[in-house]
Design a protein around this motif. Sequence first.
Motif, PDB file in Angstrom:
ATOM      1  N   ARG A   1       0.824  -1.206   0.000  1.00 46.78           N
ATOM      2  CA  ARG A   1       0.000   0.000   0.000  1.00 46.78           C
ATOM      3  C   ARG A   1       0.859   1.257   0.000  1.00 46.78           C
ATOM      4  NH1 ARG A   1      -2.680   2.600   4.712  1.00 46.78           N
ATOM      5  NH2 ARG A   1      -4.282   4.024   3.916  1.00 46.78           N
ATOM      6  N   LEU A   2       1.903   1.269   0.821  1.00 47.52           N
ATOM      7  CA  LEU A   2       2.782   2.431   0.891  1.00 47.52           C
ATOM      8  C   LEU A   2       3.576   2.587  -0.406  1.00 47.52           C
ATOM      9  CD1 LEU A   2       4.135   4.790   2.279  1.00 47.52           C
ATOM     10  CD2 LEU A   2       5.618   3.170   3.509  1.00 47.52           C
ATOM     11  N   ALA A   3       4.076   1.484  -0.931  1.00 50.55           N
ATOM     12  CA  ALA A   3       4.837   1.564  -2.189  1.00 50.55           C
ATOM     13  C   ALA A   3       3.969   2.149  -3.297  1.00 50.55           C
ATOM     14  CB  ALA A   3       5.338   0.174  -2.577  1.00 50.55           C
ATOM     15  N   ARG A   4       2.719   1.681  -3.393  1.00 47.97           N
ATOM     16  CA  ARG A   4       1.819   2.191  -4.418  1.00 47.97           C
ATOM     17  C   ARG A   4       1.525   3.668  -4.198  1.00 47.97           C
ATOM     18  NH1 ARG A   4      -1.883   0.874  -8.304  1.00 47.97           N
ATOM     19  NH2 ARG A   4      -1.354  -1.323  -8.274  1.00 47.97           N
ATOM     20  N   ALA A   5       1.301   4.069  -2.950  1.00 49.18           N
ATOM     21  CA  ALA A   5       1.001   5.477  -2.655  1.00 49.18           C
ATOM     22  C   ALA A   5       2.181   6.378  -3.025  1.00 49.18           C
ATOM     23  CB  ALA A   5       0.658   5.638  -1.174  1.00 49.18           C
ATOM     24  N   GLU A   6       3.399   5.938  -2.722  1.00 46.54           N
ATOM     25  CA  GLU A   6       4.594   6.719  -3.061  1.00 46.54           C
ATOM     26  C   GLU A   6       4.715   6.903  -4.573  1.00 46.54           C
ATOM     27  OE1 GLU A   6       7.769   7.945  -1.389  1.00 46.54           O
ATOM     28  OE2 GLU A   6       6.112   8.368  -0.028  1.00 46.54           O
ATOM     29  N   LEU A   7       4.459   5.854  -5.297  1.00 46.31           N
ATOM     30  CA  LEU A   7       4.609   5.929  -6.744  1.00 46.31           C
ATOM     31  C   LEU A   7       3.459   6.703  -7.380  1.00 46.31           C
ATOM     32  CD1 LEU A   7       6.236   5.200  -9.196  1.00 46.31           C
ATOM     33  CD2 LEU A   7       5.108   2.974  -9.239  1.00 46.31           C
ATOM     34  N   GLU A   8       2.233   6.393  -6.971  1.00 43.89           N
ATOM     35  CA  GLU A   8       1.078   7.062  -7.573  1.00 43.89           C
ATOM     36  C   GLU A   8       1.092   8.557  -7.299  1.00 43.89           C
ATOM     37  OE1 GLU A   8      -2.361   5.006  -6.146  1.00 43.89           O
ATOM     38  OE2 GLU A   8      -2.332   3.558  -7.810  1.00 43.89           O
ATOM     39  N   ARG A   9       1.483   8.958  -6.084  1.00 43.62           N
ATOM     40  CA  ARG A   9       1.517  10.399  -5.774  1.00 43.62           C
ATOM     41  C   ARG A   9       2.562  11.097  -6.644  1.00 43.62           C
ATOM     42  NH1 ARG A   9      -0.403  14.625  -5.635  1.00 43.62           N
ATOM     43  NH2 ARG A   9      -0.249  16.167  -3.955  1.00 43.62           N
ATOM     44  N   SER A  10       3.694  10.457  -6.835  1.00 41.33           N
ATOM     45  CA  SER A  10       4.737  11.029  -7.680  1.00 41.33           C
ATOM     46  C   SER A  10       4.256  11.190  -9.119  1.00 41.33           C
ATOM     47  CB  SER A  10       5.975  10.128  -7.627  1.00 41.33           C
ATOM     48  OG  SER A  10       7.023  10.647  -8.408  1.00 41.33           O
ATOM     49  N   LEU A  11       3.549  10.182  -9.621  1.00 38.41           N
ATOM     50  CA  LEU A  11       3.046  10.242 -10.998  1.00 38.41           C
ATOM     51  C   LEU A  11       1.947  11.293 -11.142  1.00 38.41           C
ATOM     52  CD1 LEU A  11       2.860   6.426 -11.891  1.00 38.41           C
ATOM     53  CD2 LEU A  11       4.734   8.035 -12.295  1.00 38.41           C
ATOM     54  N   GLU A  12       1.116  11.423 -10.105  1.00 33.76           N
ATOM     55  CA  GLU A  12       0.048  12.432 -10.135  1.00 33.76           C
ATOM     56  C   GLU A  12       0.629  13.840 -10.197  1.00 33.76           C
ATOM     57  OE1 GLU A  12      -2.094  11.683  -6.591  1.00 33.76           O
ATOM     58  OE2 GLU A  12      -3.120   9.892  -7.361  1.00 33.76           O
ATOM     59  N   ILE A  13       1.640  14.092  -9.403  1.00 37.02           N
ATOM     60  CA  ILE A  13       2.250  15.421  -9.391  1.00 37.02           C
ATOM     61  C   ILE A  13       2.884  15.720 -10.741  1.00 37.02           C
ATOM     62  CG2 ILE A  13       4.069  16.839  -8.358  1.00 37.02           C
ATOM     63  CD1 ILE A  13       3.553  15.280  -5.736  1.00 37.02           C
ATOM     64  N   ALA A  14       3.564  14.732 -11.319  1.00 36.47           N
ATOM     65  CA  ALA A  14       4.158  14.920 -12.639  1.00 36.47           C
ATOM     66  C   ALA A  14       3.082  15.227 -13.672  1.00 36.47           C
ATOM     67  CB  ALA A  14       4.955  13.684 -13.043  1.00 36.47           C
ATOM     68  N   ALA A  15       1.952  14.524 -13.581  1.00 40.46           N
ATOM     69  CA  ALA A  15       0.853  14.769 -14.516  1.00 40.46           C
ATOM     70  C   ALA A  15       0.319  16.181 -14.373  1.00 40.46           C
ATOM     71  CB  ALA A  15      -0.264  13.750 -14.284  1.00 40.46           C
ATOM     72  N   ASP A  16       0.276  16.702 -13.139  1.00 38.60           N
ATOM     73  CA  ASP A  16      -0.142  18.083 -12.914  1.00 38.60           C
ATOM     74  C   ASP A  16       0.779  19.060 -13.636  1.00 38.60           C
ATOM     75  OD1 ASP A  16      -2.245  17.238 -11.334  1.00 38.60           O
ATOM     76  OD2 ASP A  16      -1.196  17.565  -9.436  1.00 38.60           O
ATOM     77  N   TRP A  17       2.013  18.662 -13.823  1.00 38.04           N
ATOM     78  CA  TRP A  17       2.993  19.475 -14.551  1.00 38.04           C
ATOM     79  C   TRP A  17       2.911  19.234 -16.060  1.00 38.04           C
ATOM     80  CZ3 TRP A  17       7.862  22.045 -12.967  1.00 38.04           C
ATOM     81  CH2 TRP A  17       7.893  22.386 -11.604  1.00 38.04           C
ATOM     82  N   GLY A  18       2.033  18.328 -16.469  1.00 42.80           N
ATOM     83  CA  GLY A  18       1.952  17.979 -17.884  1.00 42.80           C
ATOM     84  C   GLY A  18       3.036  17.025 -18.323  1.00 42.80           C
ATOM     85  N   GLU A  19       3.613  16.305 -17.368  1.00 44.91           N
ATOM     86  CA  GLU A  19       4.706  15.389 -17.672  1.00 44.91           C
ATOM     87  C   GLU A  19       4.279  13.951 -17.391  1.00 44.91           C
ATOM     88  OE1 GLU A  19       7.678  16.275 -18.914  1.00 44.91           O
ATOM     89  OE2 GLU A  19       7.105  18.399 -18.914  1.00 44.91           O
ATOM     90  N   SER A  20       4.818  13.017 -18.143  1.00 47.91           N
ATOM     91  CA  SER A  20       4.613  11.599 -17.885  1.00 47.91           C
ATOM     92  C   SER A  20       5.941  10.981 -17.480  1.00 47.91           C
ATOM     93  CB  SER A  20       4.050  10.889 -19.119  1.00 47.91           C
ATOM     94  OG  SER A  20       4.953  10.997 -20.208  1.00 47.91           O
ATOM     95  N   ILE A  21       5.859   9.957 -16.646  1.00 48.39           N
ATOM     96  CA  ILE A  21       7.066   9.322 -16.123  1.00 48.39           C
ATOM     97  C   ILE A  21       7.017   7.830 -16.416  1.00 48.39           C
ATOM     98  CG2 ILE A  21       8.220   8.610 -13.982  1.00 48.39           C
ATOM     99  CD1 ILE A  21       7.716  11.389 -12.899  1.00 48.39           C
TER     100      ILE A  21
END
Length: 323
Positions: free
Chosen positions: A130-150
Amino acid sequence: MGLVTAGSVVLSLDAELGWGFHDLDRPPVDRVESGRRGWHRMLELCTEYDVPATWAVVGHLMLESCDGVHAEHPAPPGWFARERGEWADREDLRFGPELVTELLESPVDHELASHSFSHVLFDRPETDRRLARAELERSLEIAADWGESIETFIYPRNAVGHRDVLAECGVTTYRGRSPTYDGVRGLFDSTVRSRSMVVEPTVDEYGLVNVPASLFLFGFEGPVRTVAESIWEDPMVVQARRGIDQAVRNGGCFHMWLHPNNLTRKRDDRRMRAILSYLDRRRAETDLTVETMGEIAGRLEVPRGVDGGTVAADGGTGTAGDD
């Protein structure tokens, strides 16, 4: 002089500012305070020598602000304590959107990768799925807010784990553990035993491309470095040149990595200038290429099973279990 068949060189950076140390009882002050200096310096050197790199950025750095609590995040108790306490007034250690903007606006085509949201260690017992997924998903969400994909992930402190979560979240590539040693042992192996530092990217059982590290560029420090430089030359420059030449001669990938905060003094700048200038020269003399981790992965075809699951490198079908 005609071109000779050669391999490629990858440079990756773990960009974290204070987040790389916030869980330590006694963070190294010189490195904590050098994160921004090193970030600027590495961008300058990469631009000067036209070296694209994979920059793995801690997601929290891309925020403008936060409450320091992160109540919805399933981190262990006290994980964000330093952010709320000792570093509450040190926004320069907790946030870095202007640094990320500088990276994205660089004339060099760098790759933006994830270094997790808050530098959680993925191999620890307290880091559950659960924590691993939250760490990764939050990082990807923030990047998406910047218009970036990872698509690339670099594990904090190279603590590989939960690879199934990476695959499920759409990540395609990660930096695997180095098959070679750092420090004095690594220098001995490469110079005396002539052990190759070239690595071969592979597709793992989750369909992820593993681009293993070859050489940590700051694994030979302290008094032993000072002595070596006084009677010889910078041992890390010697190893980096050797790895670059091995890629030229034998093909394969030579993968160097560092943190921006490793550049604490001018002699560290000189090390990186010597390495990147040599890389630039060898690239001009041969058909050696400089690639990002994502570009390496893009050249590898990841086969898919008939049911849509990934097919392992040995032909077996991967399953999405905990790593």
